[in-house]
Design an enzyme around this catalytic site. Sequence first.
Site, mmCIF file in Angstrom:
data_model
loop_
_atom_site.group_PDB
_atom_site.id
_atom_site.type_symbol
_atom_site.label_atom_id
_atom_site.label_comp_id
_atom_site.label_asym_id
_atom_site.label_seq_id
_atom_site.Cartn_x
_atom_site.Cartn_y
_atom_site.Cartn_z
ATOM 1 N N ASN A 1 0.864 -1.182 0.000
ATOM 2 C CA ASN A 1 0.000 0.000 0.000
ATOM 3 C C ASN A 1 0.900 1.231 0.000
ATOM 4 O OD1 ASN A 1 -1.791 2.057 0.482
ATOM 5 N ND2 ASN A 1 -2.388 1.365 2.533
ATOM 6 N N TRP A 2 0.975 1.882 -1.135
ATOM 7 C CA TRP A 2 1.871 3.046 -1.239
ATOM 8 C C TRP A 2 1.275 4.300 -0.605
ATOM 9 C CZ3 TRP A 2 5.063 3.608 -6.441
ATOM 10 C CH2 TRP A 2 6.078 2.641 -6.428
ATOM 11 N N LYS A 3 0.005 4.237 -0.211
ATOM 12 C CA LYS A 3 -0.656 5.402 0.390
ATOM 13 C C LYS A 3 -0.451 6.627 -0.519
ATOM 14 C CE LYS A 3 -0.133 3.159 4.816
ATOM 15 N NZ LYS A 3 -0.042 3.259 6.273
ATOM 16 N N HIS B 1 -9.441 1.221 5.087
ATOM 17 C CA HIS B 1 -8.173 1.419 5.792
ATOM 18 C C HIS B 1 -8.414 2.405 6.942
ATOM 19 C CE1 HIS B 1 -4.059 2.529 6.686
ATOM 20 N NE2 HIS B 1 -3.679 1.446 6.018
ATOM 21 N N GLU C 1 -6.762 4.801 7.960
ATOM 22 C CA GLU C 1 -6.500 6.209 7.600
ATOM 23 C C GLU C 1 -7.707 6.819 6.898
ATOM 24 O OE1 GLU C 1 -2.784 5.448 5.622
ATOM 25 O OE2 GLU C 1 -1.893 4.922 7.551
ATOM 26 N N GLU D 1 -5.184 -4.880 10.675
ATOM 27 C CA GLU D 1 -4.181 -3.838 10.860
ATOM 28 C C GLU D 1 -4.458 -3.090 12.167
ATOM 29 O OE1 GLU D 1 -2.207 -2.653 6.872
ATOM 30 O OE2 GLU D 1 -3.856 -1.288 7.279
ATOM 31 N N GLY E 1 2.811 2.228 10.814
ATOM 32 C CA GLY E 1 3.824 3.272 10.698
ATOM 33 C C GLY E 1 4.556 3.572 11.991
ATOM 34 N N SER F 1 3.607 -2.151 10.307
ATOM 35 C CA SER F 1 5.058 -2.203 10.549
ATOM 36 C C SER F 1 5.704 -3.529 10.135
ATOM 37 C CB SER F 1 5.380 -1.890 12.019
ATOM 38 O OG SER F 1 4.993 -0.553 12.325
HETATM 39 P P1 13P Z 1 3.184 0.367 7.587
HETATM 40 O O1 13P Z 1 3.652 -0.957 6.989
HETATM 41 O O2 13P Z 1 3.932 1.551 7.069
HETATM 42 O O3 13P Z 1 3.117 0.278 9.078
HETATM 43 O O4 13P Z 1 1.681 0.579 7.083
HETATM 44 C C1 13P Z 1 0.781 -0.455 7.215
HETATM 45 C C2 13P Z 1 -0.444 -0.107 6.469
HETATM 46 O O5 13P Z 1 -1.182 0.772 6.852
HETATM 47 C C3 13P Z 1 -0.709 -0.836 5.223
HETATM 48 O O6 13P Z 1 -1.997 -0.594 4.757
#
Ligand code: 13P
Length: 251
Positions: free
Chosen positions: A12-14, A96, A98, A166, A172, A211
Site C-alpha cells: 500500500n503506497w498510500k 483502511h 487512515e 491492521e 507506521g 510495521s
Molecule cells: P506500515 O507498513 O507503514 O506500518 O503501514 C501499514 C499499512 O497501513 C498498510 O496498509
Amino acid sequence: MIPMSKKLIAGNWKMNGTLADLLEVSAIAAAAEDAKADAVLCPPATLIDRAVSATRGTRLRIGAQDCHANTSGAHTGDISAEMLADLGAAYVILGHSERRVDHGETSRTVAAKALAARRAGLNAIICVGETEGERAGGTTLAVVEEQLRTSIPEGASAANTTVAYEPVWAIGSGRVPTNEEIAEVHAALRAALSSRFGSEATGIRLLYGGSVKPSNAGSIFSIAGVDGALVGGASLKASDFAAILSAASGT
Ligand code: 13P
C-alpha cells in the site's frame, strides 16, 4: 484450519509515488516473478494506469486504495470501482484506518464500497483493526469482529474478498503485536468468517498489516492463520518488498 495455498503480499503506497517511481514498480514486478507468494501493489490512483502498463504480462497485480460505491455520477473527486477495473486494477483496499479517520468512513460505507468492488470484478482488501485504547481496554476481539461483520457484505468469497488485520497503533509506528496477539485475532476473524460464510470463506486470505518489514516478516509469516501481509512503508522500496516476498515464499 485449512492452509492457504499461497501467501499474498500486498503493498500500500498510500499518498506516495510519482512517475519516477514507476522504476520501483517494475523492480517489484521482477521480484514477484520469482516469488512463491502472490503479490499486489496499490499505488496512488494517479499511477494505476502506468503501473498496469509497466507490469503487463507479469505476476504482479495492481490495486487501488479506495473506490466510490456508485458506478458514476456527481461525486467530485471520487473514482468508481468500474473506473479502476477499466484501467486494469484487480484489487482495491477498503476501510483502511487512515480513510476511516481522515474521511469519516464507517463500516457501513465500507460495505457499500465492497459491493461496488464486487460488481466491478475487483477483490476488496477490507481492513479492520483496534486502536491502542481499545487494546488496552481489552476490547480488541469485540472491535474487530464488529468491524468484520459490518464491513463485509453477504456473499463474500475468496474471489471477491481479502481481509487485512491492521492494528491502528502498529501502522507506521515500528510497533508490532506479539505473535500470540496476532494469532489470537486471526483465529477470531477466521472463526467469524467461517461461521458466516461457511465453506465459501475457506480461501479468503487473512493478512496482517502494521510495521511489517524484512526483519520481522519471517516471524509474522510463521504465525498460524496469517495468510500474508499488507505492507505500507516497506513496500515503497523494491528491495524491501522483495525481501518480504521471499520471506513469504519460504513459509
Ligand atoms: P506500515 O507498513 O507503514 O506500518 O503501514 C501499514 C499499512 O497501513 C498498510 O496498509
